[in-house]
Scaffold this motif. Structure first.
Motif, PDB file in Angstrom:
ATOM      1  N   SER A  69       0.630  -0.829  -0.065  1.00 56.03           N
ATOM      2  CA  SER A  69       0.308   0.008  -0.213  1.00 56.03           C
ATOM      3  C   SER A  69       0.900   1.282  -0.128  1.00 56.03           C
ATOM      4  CB  SER A  69      -0.907   0.422   1.605  1.00 56.03           C
ATOM      5  OG  SER A  69      -2.079  -1.130   1.082  1.00 56.03           O
ATOM      6  N   GLN A  90      -7.985   0.935 -16.108  1.00 53.78           N
ATOM      7  CA  GLN A  90      -8.210  -0.409 -15.269  1.00 53.78           C
ATOM      8  C   GLN A  90      -9.320  -0.596 -15.103  1.00 53.78           C
ATOM      9  OE1 GLN A  90      -7.432   1.903 -11.082  1.00 53.78           O
ATOM     10  NE2 GLN A  90      -8.340   0.084 -10.149  1.00 53.78           N
ATOM     11  N   ASN A  95     -10.016   2.475  -7.564  1.00 53.68           N
ATOM     12  CA  ASN A  95      -9.361   3.349  -8.936  1.00 53.68           C
ATOM     13  C   ASN A  95      -8.435   3.975  -7.903  1.00 53.68           C
ATOM     14  OD1 ASN A  95     -11.582   2.598 -10.519  1.00 53.68           O
ATOM     15  ND2 ASN A  95     -12.495   4.074  -9.313  1.00 53.68           N
ATOM     16  N   VAL A  96      -7.178   4.141  -8.908  1.00 52.59           N
ATOM     17  CA  VAL A  96      -6.320   4.784  -8.930  1.00 52.59           C
ATOM     18  C   VAL A  96      -6.184   5.733 -10.313  1.00 52.59           C
ATOM     19  CG1 VAL A  96      -5.130   2.567  -7.535  1.00 52.59           C
ATOM     20  CG2 VAL A  96      -4.924   3.070  -9.861  1.00 52.59           C
ATOM     21  N   THR A  97      -5.031   6.711 -10.530  1.00 53.79           N
ATOM     22  CA  THR A  97      -4.605   7.669 -10.867  1.00 53.79           C
ATOM     23  C   THR A  97      -3.326   6.887 -11.814  1.00 53.79           C
ATOM     24  OG1 THR A  97      -5.700   9.522  -9.903  1.00 53.79           O
ATOM     25  CG2 THR A  97      -4.243   9.929 -11.766  1.00 53.79           C
ATOM     26  N   PHE A 108       1.999   4.535 -11.155  1.00 51.87           N
ATOM     27  CA  PHE A 108       0.748   4.914 -10.370  1.00 51.87           C
ATOM     28  C   PHE A 108       0.992   4.298  -9.078  1.00 51.87           C
ATOM     29  CE2 PHE A 108      -0.241   0.742 -11.149  1.00 51.87           C
ATOM     30  CZ  PHE A 108      -0.625   0.131  -9.420  1.00 51.87           C
ATOM     31  N   PRO A 111      -3.032   2.349  -3.597  1.00 52.11           N
ATOM     32  CA  PRO A 111      -3.888   2.755  -2.216  1.00 52.11           C
ATOM     33  C   PRO A 111      -3.672   2.371  -0.569  1.00 52.11           C
ATOM     34  CG  PRO A 111      -5.558   1.170  -3.805  1.00 52.11           C
ATOM     35  CD  PRO A 111      -3.956   1.597  -4.284  1.00 52.11           C
ATOM     36  N   SER A 476      -5.761   9.085  -4.501  1.00 56.11           N
ATOM     37  CA  SER A 476      -4.781   7.503  -4.470  1.00 56.11           C
ATOM     38  C   SER A 476      -4.458   6.514  -3.096  1.00 56.11           C
ATOM     39  CB  SER A 476      -4.589   7.069  -5.836  1.00 56.11           C
ATOM     40  OG  SER A 476      -3.228   8.337  -5.645  1.00 56.11           O
ATOM     41  N   THR A 477      -4.063   7.654  -2.330  1.00 60.65           N
ATOM     42  CA  THR A 477      -2.529   7.322  -1.318  1.00 60.65           C
ATOM     43  C   THR A 477      -2.880   7.401   0.148  1.00 60.65           C
ATOM     44  OG1 THR A 477      -0.460   8.322  -2.305  1.00 60.65           O
ATOM     45  CG2 THR A 477      -0.705   8.099  -0.323  1.00 60.65           C
TER      46      THR A 477
END
Length: 534
Positions: A69, A90, A95-97, A108, A111, A476-477
């Protein structure tokens, strides 16, 4: 023998035959025609062979990965045709960027997850006639950070020098005493135990001295009209700095001289607070009310925007605590209600403990009752997170105004200005002076009261630094999180409404939450006649 070899052999034989014919008196012109025919046959055959050997379009999204993570992940595809059009997407998971969706390599940030999860990504490649795809799986491990790592835990049983336990006479244990995990009815919680007394050690600066001595009621608030603190002093929490304290507890369990007149001095407020490890977004309106709505990581209580008082006894024109109580807090911006030490807004004392200097995204400052984390004011290096709540334009004819351009109406719905306004008992003009519970006089400027504000959804829609109606957003983090909000003008920072958590919780409150959904956030006691101190 392949086709190309047999044709060349026949061509060689034909040339030999042609030699004999020429030697028998045949003209050279016939020989040239024959050679031309053979050359054409060779050329045609080579073109056919090249067509048959054209390489098919292929793509490989790369090997599956397992990451932690918060880790930066790189996806690199192998493509047979470098000129082909590339599209990453994706197809599964949180969801991530993606940093770049149109090149063979993209990155990316994984998360932060409480449970392991696999994210699936697809790359599609198009060469003008054909499209081929390939998938890659990235398994993100659950966050390995222990549940107690973000909390300021008192591992040495350190006790306050100035705030004592009423039953034992000993100093109260400071900060957080323990952090554990507990599962109840299949829901996992972080259980925090604390007595609510922080260990703030403040180095006195000239700015602090000037702020204390320039208080509007310095002669009444401070012994001799000035603070006893000196530049360079390290003042412990609850230490006497010259205030004439009048609140409860100050001369019994300590704190006299650290708080101005009015607020009670804090006492040990032992509590066990449960925060769901995996908070869930709310599906109903849940207003937060007076009292605790969360905890800072040092165990101090977090309160919302209100002080429970209003300009009129009918609840219209409700005070904002960070404004109306600005002279009722200590040098760390906190005070007590019923012995419970708490903050309504940003405190530089906690920022200093956490090393939050504004050169990157702020660290985690605490948790709201719904389990969502609360981060400090900074979105990135030198860039503040921005509240999307704005001050009304009271001008007649504006979407948020009143017919007389004064405080004579409230918004029907501060979340939807198109709902219009409703007439209420008039409030003070924007230049009127109003008196606070502690006897200080302030100007009731536009922004002094809760009703002066509305949520601007257009700002939230911009994304980036702009927060939602709950004073939070998602990345996303960190997933969804709240921000403490400040505004800046000419290098001066001021708390920005709604200050920490918004008017409503973004997440569902569990049955054992430290707060509950409120139906009323005001009292009927007018300012200056007592009532609850929050």
């Amino acid at each position: 023998m392949n086709k190309c070899t047999s044709i060349v052999s026949r061509a060689f034989s034909a040339l030999l035959i042609c030699s004999f014919i020429v030697g028998c008196g045949e003209s050279s012109t016939d020989t040239d025609d024959s050679s031309s025919t053979i050359t054409e046959e060779i050329t045609e055959t080579e073109e056919t062979t090249e067509t048959e050997e054209t390489i098919a379009l292929t793509v490989d999204a790369g090997s599956d990965q397992t990451v932690d993570s918060g880790e930066t992940v790189t996806l690199t595809a192998t493509i047979s045709d470098s000129s082909a059009t590339v599209t990453w997407s994706q197809t599964s998971g949180t969801n991530v960027t993606l940093s770049d969706t149109s090149s063979s390599t993209t990155t990316f940030i994984a998360p932060t997850l409480t449970d392991e999860e696999t994210l699936i990504f697809e790359i599609a490649v198009y060469d003008g006639s054909d499209t081929v795809t390939s998938d890659v799986a990235v398994t993100v491990a659950a966050a390995t950070t222990s549940t107690d790592s973000v909390w300021i835990i008192n591992e040495t049983d350190a006790r306050s020098t100035n705030i004592t336990d009423s039953s034992t006479g000993e100093g109260v244990l400071v900060d957080v005493q323990s952090v554990t995990e507990e599962t109840i009815d299949d829901v996992t919680y972080t259980l925090v135990t604390t007595q609510g007394i922080p260990e703030y050690d403040v180095t006195i600066t000239q700015d602090i001295i000037d702020a204390l001595n320039s208080r509007p009621r310095a002669d009444e608030d401070l012994d001799g009209g000035t603070t006893s603190a000196q530049v360079g002093d390290i003042v412990e929490f609850g230490e006497d700095i010259g205030y004439i304290s009048t609140g409860d507890n100050c001369e019994t369990t300590g704190g006299y001289g650290y708080w101005p007149q009015g607020p009670a001095c804090p006492q040990a407020d032992a509590r066990e607070v449960y925060f769901p490890v995996a908070p869930v977004a709310t599906t109903e309106v849940c207003e937060n009310g007076l009292g605790k709505i969360g905890l800072f990581v040092n165990g101090s209580s977090i309160y919302n925007w209100g002080d429970g008082m209003s300009y009129n006894s009918d609840g219209s024109w409700q005070n904002l605590a960070p404004v109306a109580e600005q002279y009722d807090v200590d040098i760390c911006g906190g005070h007590s209600a019923g012995g419970d030490y708490h903050h309504h807004f940003y405190t530089s004392c906690l920022a200093d403990l956490l090393g939050d200097t504004g050169d990157s995204h702020s660290p985690l400052y605490g948790y709201a009752a719904d389990g969502y984390p609360i981060y400090g004011p900074w979105q990135s290096n030198g860039e503040l997170a921005v509240s999307s709540w704005q001050v009304r334009d009271y001008t007649s004819g504006s979407d948020t105004g009143c017919s007389d351009s004064a405080r004579s109406c409230e918004l029907v719905d501060p979340y939807d200005t198109s709902a219009g306004t409703v007439n209420v008992t008039s409030g003070p003009s924007f230049t009127d002076e109003v008196s606070t519970l502690s006897g200080n006089t302030l100007i009731a400027y536009n922004g002094y009261y809760y009703e002066d504000h509305y949520w601007n959804s257009d700002l939230t829609a911009l994304g980036g630094v702009y927060l939602d109606q709950y004073n939070g957003h998602t990345d996303s983090t960190r997933g969804y999180h709240y921000h403490i909000t400040l505004s800046e003008s000419d290098g001066t920072f001021t708390p920005a409404f709604p200050y920490m958590v918004g008017l409503r919780f973004a997440g569902q409150l569990q049955d054992n939450a430290v707060a509950s959904c409120a139906s009323d956030t005001t009292t009927t006691t007018p300012p200056g006649v007592g009532g609850p101190r929050t």
